[in-house]
Design a protein around this motif. Sequence first.
Motif, mmCIF file in Angstrom:
data_model
loop_
_atom_site.group_PDB
_atom_site.id
_atom_site.type_symbol
_atom_site.label_atom_id
_atom_site.label_comp_id
_atom_site.label_asym_id
_atom_site.label_seq_id
_atom_site.Cartn_x
_atom_site.Cartn_y
_atom_site.Cartn_z
ATOM 1 N N PHE A 72 0.846 -1.192 0.000
ATOM 2 C CA PHE A 72 0.000 0.000 0.000
ATOM 3 C C PHE A 72 0.883 1.245 0.000
ATOM 4 O O PHE A 72 1.943 1.257 0.616
ATOM 5 C CB PHE A 72 -0.924 0.018 1.217
ATOM 6 C CG PHE A 72 -1.883 -1.140 1.269
ATOM 7 C CD1 PHE A 72 -3.117 -1.070 0.643
ATOM 8 C CD2 PHE A 72 -1.552 -2.306 1.941
ATOM 9 C CE1 PHE A 72 -4.008 -2.134 0.686
ATOM 10 C CE2 PHE A 72 -2.433 -3.383 1.987
ATOM 11 C CZ PHE A 72 -3.661 -3.294 1.361
ATOM 12 N N PHE A 73 0.386 2.293 -0.664
ATOM 13 C CA PHE A 73 1.166 3.516 -0.821
ATOM 14 C C PHE A 73 0.414 4.677 -0.184
ATOM 15 O O PHE A 73 -0.671 5.044 -0.650
ATOM 16 C CB PHE A 73 1.438 3.772 -2.299
ATOM 17 C CG PHE A 73 2.245 2.683 -2.950
ATOM 18 C CD1 PHE A 73 3.615 2.798 -3.032
ATOM 19 C CD2 PHE A 73 1.626 1.540 -3.425
ATOM 20 C CE1 PHE A 73 4.382 1.773 -3.618
ATOM 21 C CE2 PHE A 73 2.364 0.517 -4.000
ATOM 22 C CZ PHE A 73 3.746 0.625 -4.086
ATOM 23 N N PRO A 74 0.943 5.246 0.898
ATOM 24 C CA PRO A 74 0.244 6.319 1.588
ATOM 25 C C PRO A 74 0.133 7.581 0.743
ATOM 26 O O PRO A 74 1.087 7.968 0.073
ATOM 27 C CB PRO A 74 1.102 6.561 2.840
ATOM 28 C CG PRO A 74 2.462 6.066 2.453
ATOM 29 C CD PRO A 74 2.233 4.920 1.523
ATOM 30 N N ASN A 75 -1.033 8.209 0.782
ATOM 31 C CA ASN A 75 -1.216 9.480 0.060
ATOM 32 C C ASN A 75 -2.244 10.345 0.769
ATOM 33 O O ASN A 75 -3.113 10.958 0.145
ATOM 34 C CB ASN A 75 -1.617 9.242 -1.397
ATOM 35 C CG ASN A 75 -3.007 8.618 -1.541
ATOM 36 O OD1 ASN A 75 -3.542 8.038 -0.608
ATOM 37 N ND2 ASN A 75 -3.597 8.714 -2.733
ATOM 38 N N ALA A 76 -2.152 10.401 2.105
ATOM 39 C CA ALA A 76 -3.127 11.142 2.895
ATOM 40 C C ALA A 76 -3.119 12.615 2.522
ATOM 41 O O ALA A 76 -2.070 13.224 2.334
ATOM 42 C CB ALA A 76 -2.809 11.000 4.385
ATOM 43 N N ARG A 77 -4.310 13.177 2.425
ATOM 44 C CA ARG A 77 -4.447 14.622 2.267
ATOM 45 C C ARG A 77 -5.815 15.023 2.786
ATOM 46 O O ARG A 77 -6.781 14.286 2.663
ATOM 47 C CB ARG A 77 -4.267 15.056 0.820
ATOM 48 C CG ARG A 77 -5.251 14.499 -0.187
ATOM 49 C CD ARG A 77 -4.998 15.113 -1.555
ATOM 50 N NE ARG A 77 -5.966 14.670 -2.541
ATOM 51 C CZ ARG A 77 -5.763 13.645 -3.337
ATOM 52 N NH1 ARG A 77 -4.653 12.941 -3.242
ATOM 53 N NH2 ARG A 77 -6.680 13.309 -4.235
#
Length: 284
Positions: free
Chosen positions: A275-280
């Motif tokens: 999984f690749f984090p991309n929180a915004r």
Amino acid sequence: MKLFETTRRAVMAIAVGAAFLGLAGAAGAQTAEKPFITVASTTSTEQSGLFKHLLPQFTEKTGIEVRVVAVGTGQALKIGERGDADVVFVHAKSAEEEFVAKGFGVERLEVMYNDFILVGPKSDPAGVRGTGDVVKAFQAIAEKKSPFVSRGDDSGTHKAELALWKLAAVDPKAGGSWYRETGSGMGPALNTAAGMDAYILADRGTWLSFKNRGDLAILVEGDDRLFNQYGIILVNPARHPHVKEKEARAFIDWVLSPEGQAAIASYKIEGEQLFFPNARKKGA
């Protein structure tokens, strides 16, 4: 004297019993007071092993236990609608946005992504290997009537699969026995596909952790239409006052924090990141 001794022993026994019950009650109260939240999430986050990696780190930092109900995205959102969870953590953007718009959730926040892959038998009877175009691959599978296994469970993966059939202008349910719905999670559906030498749309995370691959292999990947975004939503405490807002917000904030995002990125199987984090934040 004998009567006195008997009475004394009886009183002592009652006192010991009362003390034992008091300690048990105190222990029970302490257990009951231990903070926890319920997260309704997808089978992909559970069966990929991500939660086993992620949640102990959050609990160690905060003391808050996370109890996961792992079902398809559609079911997870229904659990949230009923107020039977504090947080939903799923992957079907339009359904998530509708959940918030109807007032069941407070705000949808993006957390991480991975991708879907088209898996099938190495013999590839539909001839889709390496096409890079998942819609054309679906059309070829339907034309050849090659066996295809669908989760059929209103999950995020199932919703994505149905969207691809729509783009391919194919109604798989009208096509005969080649299309099989299992009504199950990703792992069991993959087991069925392996047993049938069938094609299946899977999330990469569960596939990487899946051991019973049989003669299956990844045949189509990398199409932009296979992008798989995950979102997290606080169940609306204004609608369900029993929602543990403070603890739930602590979990959401941690998952979106640099520490939580780093924990997501560090989860790997055989050196491959799942999984690749991309929180915004919303509107960012």
